[in-house]
Design an enzyme around this catalytic site. Sequence first.
Site, short mmCIF file in Angstrom:
data_model
loop_
_atom_site.label_atom_id
_atom_site.label_comp_id
_atom_site.label_asym_id
_atom_site.label_seq_id
_atom_site.Cartn_x
_atom_site.Cartn_y
_atom_site.Cartn_z
N ASP A 274 61.01 9.97 61.21
CA ASP A 274 60.90 10.87 60.05
C ASP A 274 62.21 10.75 59.28
O ASP A 274 63.23 11.35 59.66
CB ASP A 274 60.66 12.30 60.53
CG ASP A 274 60.50 13.27 59.36
OD1 ASP A 274 60.98 12.95 58.25
OD2 ASP A 274 59.90 14.34 59.56
N LYS B 231 61.80 13.52 49.73
CA LYS B 231 63.06 13.85 49.04
C LYS B 231 63.52 12.74 48.10
O LYS B 231 62.98 12.60 47.01
CB LYS B 231 64.11 14.24 50.07
CG LYS B 231 63.61 15.43 50.95
CD LYS B 231 64.71 16.18 51.60
CE LYS B 231 64.22 17.13 52.68
NZ LYS B 231 63.87 18.46 52.21
N TYR C 287 62.09 18.85 62.66
CA TYR C 287 61.09 19.46 61.77
C TYR C 287 60.40 18.33 61.01
O TYR C 287 61.07 17.49 60.42
CB TYR C 287 61.78 20.42 60.79
CG TYR C 287 60.85 21.07 59.79
CD1 TYR C 287 59.92 22.03 60.19
CD2 TYR C 287 60.91 20.73 58.44
CE1 TYR C 287 59.08 22.63 59.27
CE2 TYR C 287 60.07 21.33 57.51
CZ TYR C 287 59.15 22.29 57.93
OH TYR C 287 58.31 22.88 57.03
N1 HOZ Z 1 63.58 20.11 55.11
C1 HOZ Z 1 63.80 21.22 54.25
C2 HOZ Z 1 64.65 22.23 54.94
N2 HOZ Z 1 65.25 21.73 56.07
C3 HOZ Z 1 62.52 21.75 53.77
C4 HOZ Z 1 62.65 22.66 52.62
C5 HOZ Z 1 61.66 23.74 52.74
O1 HOZ Z 1 61.08 23.94 53.81
O2 HOZ Z 1 61.47 24.44 51.73
#
Ligand code: HOZ
Length: 419
Positions: free
Chosen positions: A243, A271, A148
Amino acid sequence: MAVGEGLERSELWHRAQKLIPGGVNSPVRAMRSVGIPEPLFVKRASGAYLETTDGRRLLDWVQSWGPLPFGHADPETIEVVRAAALDGTTYGASTEREVDLAGEIADALPSVEQVRLVSSGTEAAMSALRLARGFTHRDRIIKFAGCYHGHADPFLAAAGSGLATLGIPASPGVPSAVTADTIIVDYNDIDATAAAVERYGEGLAAIIVEPVAGNMGCVPPAPGFLEALRALCDASGALLIFDEVITGFRVGRSGAQGRFGVMPDLTILGKIVGGGLPLAAFGGRTEIMGRLAPAGDVYQAGTLSGNPLATAAGLSVLRRLRDPKVYEELERRSARLEAGLAPYGHVQRVGAMLTFFTGSDPVTHFVDLDTDRYAEVFRGLLDQGVYLAPSQYECMFPSLAHGDDEIDRTIAAVAAVCG
Ligand code: HOZ
């Protein structure tokens, strides 16, 4: 109080659903997929704990999905943000702290010479991709199923995190022409990646990868996988993009690239670099980064980029992460948690990120996981005051606020639910 009770929470939820699509501002916060109709509403948080609007105190392993190595409401972060706010919350002009934060990032990450600060991981990924395409004059990218990279159009194909949780393989609204340039390959599959590079290599701008996947559960790179990606990029002229939104400053001060000794051309961060405030970044060699406007012609911009509160928080956190003892301690605590949970499922961990899989099989690439069993376990733990991510496709994020007591309490709760 049992899960789901609490008048205030129900009222809030009712209002939220009327005013906010699906009642939440990011889909991963919804809890329907773990069988809880109403998500938690947080009132405050401190250290390893969340307090909800219905008066529950929860031991929190989500930790805002990763930005908090020192836990919630870390006093030093609060203090620097408070002090920064007194000098103004945004200027839309350059500051000394931006330069210091860029320096801190470049000092920590071996592959990074220049950094641009942005406000979210999505923005960083989107911008890094534009830069890679502008630099190479090519359009195609290879991305891995289950990884992701935020919610920009080119990445919304076979994406992990909320899309995996909600079973959304591809989002309406993303033009098919955009994802036509996104080639999907299984994570850790070197042969399939090599075949894709062979087929599309001439037009390939980049291979983008989470060097430790954190959005299909925690999935470490197989031995040789990252090295193979490096070699394939070198051979084809594509850029390698790591990433490191989750792994950056989490699996070590030098991120996954330092931990595994493979250098990308571009790195995406989020983050932890913002110390819990909205800040993200991307960086790489000057030769590539220098193509960004105003130095070059690849356009990228942002009113709140390098925000003074966020840079204050990020700097405070990153400077403390210079101390190797922080990582030694994060490693020790995470290993203790891993060992304690292992008898009750299958645990995959790299540094201070791990997933407790309720199934017993190793996960090496994106697979449909046993979400029903996870939902049962999630609810059982929540009843005992232990809060895991409301999805099997996410990670637990130990911090220095999670002491041995919190770890042992979690292990005991898992033993009670799964044993
Ligand atoms: N990477 C976060 C969840 N895997 C993102 C948090 C979100 O999408 O709110």
